[in-house]
Design a protein around this motif. Structure first.
Motif, mmCIF file in Angstrom:
data_model
loop_
_atom_site.group_PDB
_atom_site.id
_atom_site.type_symbol
_atom_site.label_atom_id
_atom_site.label_comp_id
_atom_site.label_asym_id
_atom_site.label_seq_id
_atom_site.Cartn_x
_atom_site.Cartn_y
_atom_site.Cartn_z
ATOM 1 N N TRP A 80 0.823 -1.203 0.000
ATOM 2 C CA TRP A 80 0.000 0.000 0.000
ATOM 3 C C TRP A 80 0.856 1.252 0.000
ATOM 4 O O TRP A 80 1.879 1.322 0.672
ATOM 5 N N LEU A 140 -2.416 9.184 11.000
ATOM 6 C CA LEU A 140 -1.363 9.466 10.027
ATOM 7 C C LEU A 140 -0.417 10.490 10.630
ATOM 8 O O LEU A 140 -0.832 11.604 10.957
ATOM 9 N N TYR A 175 0.406 5.754 0.272
ATOM 10 C CA TYR A 175 -0.501 6.711 0.909
ATOM 11 C C TYR A 175 -0.320 8.082 0.285
ATOM 12 O O TYR A 175 0.790 8.496 -0.036
ATOM 13 N N GLN A 178 -5.411 5.624 0.526
ATOM 14 C CA GLN A 178 -4.537 4.452 0.557
ATOM 15 C C GLN A 178 -4.725 3.759 -0.793
ATOM 16 O O GLN A 178 -5.852 3.530 -1.222
#
Length: 417
Positions: free
Chosen positions: A286, A393, A288, A298
């Motif tokens: 993944w 985050l 971001y 994502q």
């Protein structure tokens, strides 16, 4: 031999020995499973420490990813999940039987993996029944342990990678396989070809001399670049310098320190706060994308199926202000002179894609933190999932230090005057 320029040479081709093939064919010793049996029986564990997580491989039992954190009063809080557990059956029984049967007619083909540019044979052990994965309809995580020969190793974990969502590959170095000729590291043979120029031809072909000169020029450490050759700062991406870590619920999704655009601080701050310059992070399955005041995404990009994207959270000023009335939007730092300065701001991004596990929209708290660094344009990005489909985050950079003091009571930032 004659070159395209009609230059003539007499060349001697070397004899290539096939000793390794003969040795492999004549091998009658223990199977890979039998060679690894002492490691499984002694219940030993190997560890790999990343920037946030520790990986634990207990051979023949499980692979676990965990993080320990001491809280107030020295209480230890452990975040953990399992990437795979050994099935109830004997892990050595079926692979051994298959190896013995195939070894009778030599039909067993040894799988290989590209390790630092070399195709390396490995012995695979499958683990399943790990911690349920919310991104795959709550199916359990699974892993493949790849044991490869290394004469000087002590069963170290070389790497942990997520090859597809919640499915992992773990490479382990072990000396136990090295007595099996099929699992030894195979260096690509280099055989010199000796050539002698014939009368009327130069010692070296003209094209070879030109190629050697070009290669020598490429070794020059500095080269002046024309202005039109420089990349557009708008298109610059992050270049990660950390290894990937695994993805899933209740875990660190990614962490890495990167170096962002060469824009001036003033330009970078304006474009970042307007949402036109987005931060990108993640080096595993993944990736971001964080666009200030817009969204957190994502995503995974694949050449065949294209881009798969999950909306982790979207920005709503009203929702954030409501959230900030119940949560601290600003975190202060006390200077030595007794004055306070803003050290971190927290912003709420809600209304993401609906989570299969909770049937509620995903949401993320973005924490922008001042972090001093020798490199003024370095940025560290990490993502945590403390609760199912509720994320944190973290974005830390010296650039953020320059705008934190503009934060109002809701933690909203503005361009410094």
């Amino acid at each position: 031999m004659t070159t395209v320029d009609k230059e003539k040479y007499k060349c001697i081709l070397p004899l290539i020995a096939s000793g390794n093939e003969e040795e492999e064919k004549d091998y009658k010793g223990p199977t890979p499973g039998e060679l690894l049996e002492p490691l499984f029986k002694q219940s030993s564990c190997s560890y790999r420490i990343e920037s946030y997580w520790t990986y634990e491989v207990c051979h023949g039992k499980h692979i676990r990813q965990y993080h320990e954190e001491k809280e107030t009063g020295q209480k230890i809080n452990i975040q953990e999940y399992y990437l795979g557990n050994m099935m109830m059956k004997n892990p050595l029984s079926d692979p051994d039987q298959e190896e013995k049967e195939n070894s009778k007619d030599g039909a067993k083909e040894i799988p290989t993996k590209n390790i630092e540019g070399q195709m390396t044979p490995y012995y695979a052990v499958e683990l399943g029944n790990g911690t349920p994965c919310s991104l795959r309809q709550n199916r359990p995580r699974s892993s493949t342990l790849m044991y490869i020969c290394h004469p000087e190793a002590k069963h170290e974990i070389l790497s942990v990678a997520e090859v597809t969502t919640c499915e992992y590959e773990v490479v382990i170095l072990t000396p136990l396989l090295c007595s099996h000729p099929k699992y030894r590291f195979r260096a690509s043979p280099v055989n010199d070809i000796f050539c002698q120029s014939l009368p009327g031809s130069p010692l070296k072909p003209h094209n070879l001399e030109q190629l050697e000169k070009q290669q020598e020029m490429l070794k020059t450490p500095f080269r002046r670049v024309k202005e039109e050759e420089m990349p557009s700062t708008k298109e610059e991406k992050f270049s990660s310098i950390h290894k990937p870590v695994a993805v899933g619920s209740h875990q660190l999704l990614t962490v890495g320190t990167t170096h962002i655009s060469k824009l001036t601080d003033e330009q970078l701050i304006k474009e970042f706060l307007s949402g036109s310059y987005c931060f990108h992070g993640g080096v595993g399955w993944w990736k971001y994308e964080f666009c200030y005041g817009k969204y957190v995404h994502q995503y995974h990009e694949d050449k065949e199926s294209g881009r798969t994207s999950v909306v982790v959270g979207t920005w709503s000023k009203e929702e954030h202000m409501e959230w900030s009335r119940k949560n601290a939007a600003r975190t202060f730092y006390l200077r030595e002179d007794g004055t306070q300065t803003v050290r971190m701001v927290s912003h709420f991004y809600g209304n993401g894609d609906v989570c299969d596990l909770t049937d509620k929209p995903r949401q993320v708290t973005v924490k922008l933190k001042c972090k001093e660094s020798d490199s003024p344009h370095a940025v560290t990005i990490y993502m945590l999932e403390p609760h199912s489909c509720q994320y944190i985050l973290g974005v830390e950079s010296p650039v953020i230090c320059k705008i934190l003091d503009t934060a109002d009571e809701y933690g909203l930032l503005s361009v410094p005057s």
